[in-house]
Design a protein around this motif. Sequence first.
Motif, PDB file in Angstrom:
ATOM      1  N   GLY A   1       0.807  -1.046   0.057  1.00 17.61           N
ATOM      2  CA  GLY A   1      -0.128   0.013  -0.056  1.00 17.61           C
ATOM      3  C   GLY A   1       0.837   1.199  -0.019  1.00 17.61           C
ATOM      4  O   GLY A   1       0.605   2.171  -0.776  1.00 17.61           O
ATOM      5  N   ILE A   2       1.698   1.112   0.712  1.00 13.87           N
ATOM      6  CA  ILE A   2       2.859   2.411   0.911  1.00 13.87           C
ATOM      7  C   ILE A   2       3.405   2.600  -0.299  1.00 13.87           C
ATOM      8  O   ILE A   2       3.628   3.785  -0.904  1.00 13.87           O
ATOM      9  CB  ILE A   2       3.756   2.180   2.131  1.00 13.87           C
ATOM     10  CG1 ILE A   2       2.983   2.354   3.450  1.00 13.87           C
ATOM     11  CG2 ILE A   2       4.759   3.278   2.053  1.00 13.87           C
ATOM     12  CD1 ILE A   2       3.848   1.970   4.459  1.00 13.87           C
ATOM     13  N   GLY A   3       3.744   1.607  -0.994  1.00 14.85           N
ATOM     14  CA  GLY A   3       4.474   1.629  -2.408  1.00 14.85           C
ATOM     15  C   GLY A   3       3.839   2.157  -3.360  1.00 14.85           C
ATOM     16  O   GLY A   3       4.107   2.839  -4.391  1.00 14.85           O
TER      17      GLY A   3
ATOM     18  N   ARG B   1       0.390   8.268   0.754  1.00 10.00           N
ATOM     19  CA  ARG B   1      -0.681   9.409   1.205  1.00 10.00           C
ATOM     20  C   ARG B   1      -1.922   8.617   1.667  1.00 10.00           C
ATOM     21  O   ARG B   1      -2.495   8.733   2.661  1.00 10.00           O
ATOM     22  CB  ARG B   1      -0.768  10.414   0.363  1.00 10.00           C
ATOM     23  CG  ARG B   1      -1.156  11.731   0.643  1.00 10.00           C
ATOM     24  CD  ARG B   1      -1.188  12.637  -0.328  1.00 10.00           C
ATOM     25  NE  ARG B   1      -0.143  13.481  -0.483  1.00 10.00           N
ATOM     26  CZ  ARG B   1      -0.289  15.012  -0.937  1.00 10.00           C
ATOM     27  NH1 ARG B   1      -1.216  15.320  -1.245  1.00 10.00           N
ATOM     28  NH2 ARG B   1       0.737  15.649  -0.893  1.00 10.00           N
ATOM     29  N   ALA B   2      -2.493   7.729   0.754  1.00 10.67           N
ATOM     30  CA  ALA B   2      -3.472   6.987   0.770  1.00 10.67           C
ATOM     31  C   ALA B   2      -3.400   5.972   1.892  1.00 10.67           C
ATOM     32  O   ALA B   2      -4.319   5.903   2.644  1.00 10.67           O
ATOM     33  CB  ALA B   2      -3.790   6.255  -0.386  1.00 10.67           C
ATOM     34  N   ALA B   3      -2.467   5.482   2.219  1.00 13.14           N
ATOM     35  CA  ALA B   3      -2.085   4.307   2.987  1.00 13.14           C
ATOM     36  C   ALA B   3      -2.246   5.120   4.365  1.00 13.14           C
ATOM     37  O   ALA B   3      -2.756   4.577   5.500  1.00 13.14           O
ATOM     38  CB  ALA B   3      -0.667   3.672   3.011  1.00 13.14           C
ATOM     39  N   TYR B   4      -1.734   6.430   4.584  1.00  5.97           N
ATOM     40  CA  TYR B   4      -1.611   6.929   5.926  1.00  5.97           C
ATOM     41  C   TYR B   4      -3.120   7.699   6.205  1.00  5.97           C
ATOM     42  O   TYR B   4      -3.378   7.432   7.379  1.00  5.97           O
ATOM     43  CB  TYR B   4      -0.921   8.549   5.614  1.00  5.97           C
ATOM     44  CG  TYR B   4      -0.752   9.260   6.918  1.00  5.97           C
ATOM     45  CD1 TYR B   4      -0.031   9.047   7.840  1.00  5.97           C
ATOM     46  CD2 TYR B   4      -1.461  10.399   7.081  1.00  5.97           C
ATOM     47  CE1 TYR B   4       0.224   9.668   9.179  1.00  5.97           C
ATOM     48  CE2 TYR B   4      -1.458  11.132   8.040  1.00  5.97           C
ATOM     49  CZ  TYR B   4      -0.783  10.943   9.265  1.00  5.97           C
ATOM     50  OH  TYR B   4      -0.612  11.652  10.265  1.00  5.97           O
TER      51      TYR B   4
ATOM     52  N   ASP C   1      -0.043   3.716  10.461  1.00  9.44           N
ATOM     53  CA  ASP C   1       1.071   4.236  11.010  1.00  9.44           C
ATOM     54  C   ASP C   1       2.326   4.097   9.817  1.00  9.44           C
ATOM     55  O   ASP C   1       3.149   3.306   9.981  1.00  9.44           O
ATOM     56  CB  ASP C   1       1.527   4.030  12.332  1.00  9.44           C
ATOM     57  CG  ASP C   1       2.686   4.742  12.768  1.00  9.44           C
ATOM     58  OD1 ASP C   1       3.195   5.677  12.033  1.00  9.44           O
ATOM     59  OD2 ASP C   1       3.087   4.704  13.699  1.00  9.44           O
ATOM     60  N   THR C   2       2.295   4.716   8.532  1.00 12.62           N
ATOM     61  CA  THR C   2       3.248   4.135   7.632  1.00 12.62           C
ATOM     62  C   THR C   2       4.496   4.556   8.138  1.00 12.62           C
ATOM     63  O   THR C   2       5.391   3.977   7.632  1.00 12.62           O
ATOM     64  CB  THR C   2       2.910   5.191   6.394  1.00 12.62           C
ATOM     65  OG1 THR C   2       3.030   6.842   6.543  1.00 12.62           O
ATOM     66  CG2 THR C   2       1.424   4.940   5.838  1.00 12.62           C
TER      67      THR C   2
ATOM     68  N   MET D   1      10.122   2.396   8.713  1.00 15.84           N
ATOM     69  CA  MET D   1      11.328   2.071   9.633  1.00 15.84           C
ATOM     70  C   MET D   1      11.588   0.543   9.761  1.00 15.84           C
ATOM     71  O   MET D   1      12.681   0.192   9.732  1.00 15.84           O
ATOM     72  CB  MET D   1      11.060   2.690  10.961  1.00 15.84           C
ATOM     73  CG  MET D   1      12.652   3.080  11.560  1.00 15.84           C
ATOM     74  SD  MET D   1      12.451   3.858  13.175  1.00 15.84           S
ATOM     75  CE  MET D   1      11.988   2.634  14.200  1.00 15.84           C
ATOM     76  N   ILE D   2      10.643  -0.018  10.189  1.00 13.77           N
ATOM     77  CA  ILE D   2      10.742  -1.485  10.277  1.00 13.77           C
ATOM     78  C   ILE D   2      11.211  -2.174   9.115  1.00 13.77           C
ATOM     79  O   ILE D   2      12.299  -2.821   9.220  1.00 13.77           O
ATOM     80  CB  ILE D   2       9.263  -2.279  10.892  1.00 13.77           C
ATOM     81  CG1 ILE D   2       8.932  -1.779  12.124  1.00 13.77           C
ATOM     82  CG2 ILE D   2       9.693  -3.627  10.655  1.00 13.77           C
ATOM     83  CD1 ILE D   2       7.522  -2.427  12.621  1.00 13.77           C
ATOM     84  N   ALA D   3      10.801  -1.784   7.826  1.00  8.35           N
ATOM     85  CA  ALA D   3      11.396  -2.201   6.368  1.00  8.35           C
ATOM     86  C   ALA D   3      12.774  -2.038   6.562  1.00  8.35           C
ATOM     87  O   ALA D   3      13.651  -2.830   6.094  1.00  8.35           O
ATOM     88  CB  ALA D   3      10.562  -1.919   5.383  1.00  8.35           C
ATOM     89  N   PHE D   4      13.069  -1.000   6.869  1.00 12.07           N
ATOM     90  CA  PHE D   4      14.784  -0.555   6.645  1.00 12.07           C
ATOM     91  C   PHE D   4      15.503  -1.331   7.695  1.00 12.07           C
ATOM     92  O   PHE D   4      16.556  -1.771   7.444  1.00 12.07           O
ATOM     93  CB  PHE D   4      14.805   0.936   6.814  1.00 12.07           C
ATOM     94  CG  PHE D   4      14.925   1.635   5.659  1.00 12.07           C
ATOM     95  CD1 PHE D   4      15.955   1.787   4.751  1.00 12.07           C
ATOM     96  CD2 PHE D   4      13.582   2.367   5.049  1.00 12.07           C
ATOM     97  CE1 PHE D   4      15.781   2.361   3.601  1.00 12.07           C
ATOM     98  CE2 PHE D   4      13.668   2.862   3.772  1.00 12.07           C
ATOM     99  CZ  PHE D   4      14.428   2.838   3.206  1.00 12.07           C
ATOM    100  N   ALA D   5      15.007  -1.572   9.094  1.00  9.43           N
ATOM    101  CA  ALA D   5      15.766  -2.301   9.750  1.00  9.43           C
ATOM    102  C   ALA D   5      15.933  -3.565   9.247  1.00  9.43           C
ATOM    103  O   ALA D   5      16.850  -4.254   9.568  1.00  9.43           O
ATOM    104  CB  ALA D   5      14.879  -2.096  11.020  1.00  9.43           C
ATOM    105  N   VAL D   6      14.769  -4.243   8.894  1.00  6.11           N
ATOM    106  CA  VAL D   6      14.871  -5.577   8.475  1.00  6.11           C
ATOM    107  C   VAL D   6      15.613  -5.739   7.219  1.00  6.11           C
ATOM    108  O   VAL D   6      16.503  -6.638   7.209  1.00  6.11           O
ATOM    109  CB  VAL D   6      13.369  -6.149   7.846  1.00  6.11           C
ATOM    110  CG1 VAL D   6      13.719  -7.544   7.025  1.00  6.11           C
ATOM    111  CG2 VAL D   6      12.303  -6.194   8.950  1.00  6.11           C
ATOM    112  N   SER D   7      15.816  -4.833   6.382  1.00 10.81           N
ATOM    113  CA  SER D   7      16.642  -4.814   5.276  1.00 10.81           C
ATOM    114  C   SER D   7      18.329  -4.775   5.859  1.00 10.81           C
ATOM    115  O   SER D   7      18.981  -5.505   5.098  1.00 10.81           O
ATOM    116  CB  SER D   7      16.512  -3.479   4.354  1.00 10.81           C
ATOM    117  OG  SER D   7      17.646  -3.659   3.258  1.00 10.81           O
TER     118      SER D   7
END
Lengths: 326, 328
Positions: free
Chosen positions: B205-207, B211-214, B219-220, B225-231
């Motif tokens: 959704g964020i991708g 704006r729509a996801a927010y 809490d986009t 942030m979690i995605a970057f931490a996982v990466s």
Amino acid sequence: MKDWRYWLAEQRGTLLAFGIFIVMFVIYTSNHPAGFTANVVQTASNKGVLLAFVAMAQTLVVITAGIDLSVGMIFTLTNCLASWLVVGTGIETAFGVIAVLGTGLLCGAINGAIVIYGRLQPIVATIATGAVYFGIALLLRPFPGGSVNEGLADALTGRLFGIVPASLVTLLAVVLVVWVPFSRSVLGRAAYAAGSSEMAAYMSGVPIRRGKFAAYALAGLLAAIGGLFLTFFTYTGDAAYASGNAYTLFSIAAVVLGGVSLFGGKGSAIGAIFGALAFRTIGDLLFVFDFDPLWQPLFQGVILLIAVSLGAFALFRVRNRLEWFL
Amino acid sequence: MSETTVSGLAGRMPKFLRRADPAVLTAFACIVLLLFLGSLYSRSFLSPEYLLQQLKVASFLGVIATGMMLVILLGQIDLSVPWSVAAGAMMACAAAAYGPVGVALAIPFGIFCGVLIGIVNGIGVAYLRIPSMIITLATNAVAQGLMVVYTGGFSPQDSATGAMRYLATGFAVPGVPNAVLIWALIGAAMVFVLTRTGFGRTVYGIGNRERAAYLSGIDTRRVVMIAFAVSGGLSAFGGVLLAGYASKAAQSMGDAYLLPSIAAVVLGGTSILGGRGSYLGTVAGVILITLLQSILSVMQMPEAGRQIIYGVVIVAMLLLYGRAPASR
């Protein structure tokens, strides 16, 4: 009165970069063991000018809201090419210089063609073309070596009238010949307009494609001037992956320090030049304060991190939270 | 959360061909083509041992590309891969120098360092709204600086622990290298997260439109942030595995993984603009890149030629199916 205020607002980033540079340079020279002498200024300007050319190249692309992650590799490639071609008699050297600059222009034009007419994302496209340019550089110079017309090299990295560093004069000349006409031309305005709002620019009939293409191509040319200068400075060609990458990275840092918006449409190459000179001076501050050179990469990285984080202050001006998501 | 979404590939074979992304099919077709070309060059190219060896080499890239894919799905990019990989490897090896406790905690500590880098990236992108390309370059430079200071400019003397070597080169199941097993596990977890959890759907959704996801009450910023931490964590884990494979960590070991990890994800049909792509495509991309590298090295292509072919192939394939829609 109003014109004057508008000019100040427009040039704020550039003036800030100029201020940072002056402060840093004063700290640097006042702590340098040799003090403020022509020699110190010459060495500093030779080092700074290399980054300034690459930063100017990056600026042109960033203004169109793109990014060129291959500038460092074009810089390396033209350095290797120059170590083969810019030798011999006056005529041969002149042809060599033209060939090197033409190669840079071609590299930039290829980037532009792929990004604009191929409709690929600038990040991925320029990382990939950067790999190609580095490969060619490695073909040209598997091992560091080569030579350059030393008369020309010494003239361009020496001093005019014993005081003024020739490299600074060259930089000024390049600004006057490349940047000033470009930024005032229709194409240059189109590049700004495309970076500011591509849709609106298109609707207004601005030639955005040609403008962006010119920006990418000229970026290649400017990176080539930088590569040529590196050859004059070191007398050799060296296809060093780490150094090419470092120049790409530092060019982005210089652009940010120079007040050029990474979202496009704002800033000038003059600002980026001062950003580059300031960045170099900050990096060299470690030496005059007798730090271990091992700390330099970390120090430069932290400066870069701080510089890019400063942009976050714009968040305080956001009234509507939806403006977070551009 | 519905099943009528982009990645309906999971477990629906009849609809597979109809639904599959043309990019994924192209990638698999290219793999077959490469195998065919390779077999013309050398008989042993199609032998099970060789293919298994390729899969093992591919699994290091696979682990790193998994993290990269998560970030690219958000419409961001993670250019801190080179030194996240190196930091993970070097810190894991460094931890091993501190007695038995250090040896036991070596792998988690290495991953933890990668997660830290990822969190800095995530804070910069999600909360400070710095373009991901820029902040990840900056953290990459800082991580490099830290590692240079830590090692004093030389490669660290500490070598990989037994556990790291076992993970990278051992055989828990006879015939299947552990590295491949780990990639399969991480891949399966990623497919589950992307297709069956709210987090995964939010990433898509964020991708598509943050704006729509927010506005949908997500809490986009936390998700980004979690995605970057996982990466970051997965990059570091890839580094840990690589250190186990080579028995030691080296400073520039991550440099060779930035372009391949992005290329693998993008060649697998994931849109660089975010919001579209399947893990199957990434698997295809990883295998494709690894085979290409392998063929070039079997042909004893010098480094220069490899770089050139590599860049040209990536640009060519992107021009085939990675183009942005014609504007207006």
